[in-house]
Scaffold this active site. Structure first.
Site, short mmCIF file in Angstrom:
data_model
loop_
_atom_site.label_atom_id
_atom_site.label_comp_id
_atom_site.label_asym_id
_atom_site.label_seq_id
_atom_site.Cartn_x
_atom_site.Cartn_y
_atom_site.Cartn_z
N SER A 23 48.17 49.93 36.68
CA SER A 23 49.40 50.55 37.17
C SER A 23 49.78 50.01 38.55
CB SER A 23 49.21 52.07 37.25
OG SER A 23 50.35 52.69 37.78
N LYS A 47 53.82 51.61 35.72
CA LYS A 47 53.97 51.96 37.13
C LYS A 47 53.89 53.46 37.33
CE LYS A 47 57.06 51.05 41.03
NZ LYS A 47 55.92 50.75 41.91
N CYS A 133 46.90 61.16 45.12
CA CYS A 133 48.07 61.61 45.88
C CYS A 133 47.70 62.75 46.83
CB CYS A 133 49.16 62.11 44.93
SG CYS A 133 49.75 60.87 43.80
N ASN A 195 40.78 53.47 42.00
CA ASN A 195 42.04 53.21 42.67
C ASN A 195 41.73 52.38 43.92
OD1 ASN A 195 44.78 53.42 43.51
ND2 ASN A 195 44.92 55.43 42.54
N GLY A 220 42.17 44.04 45.35
CA GLY A 220 41.93 42.61 45.21
C GLY A 220 40.47 42.31 44.97
N GLY A 247 39.48 44.66 41.48
CA GLY A 247 39.05 43.32 41.84
C GLY A 247 38.79 42.37 40.70
N GLY A 268 44.33 44.41 38.23
CA GLY A 268 45.35 44.86 39.16
C GLY A 268 45.95 43.79 40.02
#
Length: 305
Positions: A23, A47, A133, A195, A220, A247, A268
């Site tokens: 996402s 997304k 969140c 995440n 990453g 990653g 991602g």
């Protein structure tokens, strides 16, 4: 009938292969339909979506790092009604694989309302709940940083859904296993790990943070060992499936994630560096499997003790 060596099953949902764009790194899938055939993908995590449309955080909100990036996009999205009414039906016209709706919220009520609408959308196969969140009713602390809050979101969402619910957890915690187990106990059908981590860069010429919000999500290749460790820990502590994320950049790392316990693997930040990476990973997996003596991918899930 020819067997599919790459297939995997999570919470009763069959994926043709374990490769899933994560996402926030692949839009709503439609943006890539002219780049390559989306049907090579096992699934697509869309997304992140909230109840109302969001413009996102102020700019600059992206910072490059060696082996990764920091983002503070701020969940820019058109809102849940556009997702279920326009984006998902349009994607289903060109894509036959697993569609994963990624749902975010700033209150339990928002999570519940969004997940109920996602559950009612027949083209959506899995609901992925992002609990990273900030909880606006609890001083801004992220839902996913405590077992109690993560479990509360899970339980509330499960009451209004019939489709598999995966809880996407933050790595910015001291005990990922206790939070994952709390989500499992509250009814989660699976866990997505991880995440982004929390990161920061400073412009030494201006003496100010590069990101307008000062800090953002670090993702990453650099976070792969952390993500792999958490996948291993949670997969061996819980009985529900895990989607590994963090990653991943090549077929060998997909295999590594699956050996640690992931039943599917999300890719991602590498999508932003190389938009073809997911297609390349799927194409390279059979050769890597042959080289390592792997007959079917499902045989290696959690093989590392």
């Amino acid at each position: 009938m020819v067997k599919n060596r790459l297939s995997t099953t999570l919470a009763g949902v069959v994926f043709n292969n374990p490769v899933v764009p994560a996402s926030g790194t692949f839009g709503f899938g439609l943006e890539m339909q002219d780049v390559y055939d989306l049907n090579v993908l096992g699934g697509i995590s869309l997304k992140g979506t909230t109840g109302e449309a969001r413009f996102g955080n102020p700019t600059p909100r992206i910072a490059e790092c060696p082996d990764g990036m920091i983002n503070s996009v701020g969940l820019q999205n058109p809102g849940i009604d556009v997702l279920v009414g326009e984006k998902v039906p349009s994607l289903r016209k060109v894509y036959d694989g697993v569609i994963i709706a990624n749902i975010s919220g700033f209150s339990i009520d928002e999570y519940v309302a969004c997940c109920a609408k996602a559950d009612a959308c027949e083209e959506i196969d899995i609901i992925e709940v992002n609990v990273s969140c900030p909880n606006v009713h609890n001083g801004g602390m992220a839902f996913g940083t405590s077992a109690e809050s993560a479990a509360a979101v899970t339980a509330a969402v499960k009451k209004v859904t019939t489709k598999p619910v995966f809880i996407k957890l933050s790595p910015n915690v001291t005990d990922i296993v206790s939070i994952a187990k709390a989500c499992e106990y509250a009814g989660a059908d699976g866990i997505t790990l991880v995440n982004t981590m929390l990161g920061m860069r400073i412009n030494i010429k201006t003496r100010r943070p590069v990101i307008a919000n000062k800090m953002g999500g670090f993702s990453g290749h650099a976070i792969f060992p952390v993500a792999l460790r958490m996948v291993y820990q949670v997969a061996h502590a819980c009985s529900i499936p895990v989607m590994g994320c963090g990653g991943v950049s090549c077929a060998e790392e997909v295999v590594e994630m699956m050996m640690a316990g992931a039943a599917a693997v999300q890719v991602g930040a590498e999508n932003l560096r190389n938009p073809m990476v997911c297609k390349e990973i799927v194409e390279n997996l059979p050769e890597v499997m042959d080289r390592l003596g792997i007959d079917e991918l499902k045989d290696i899930i959690g093989i590392v003790e």
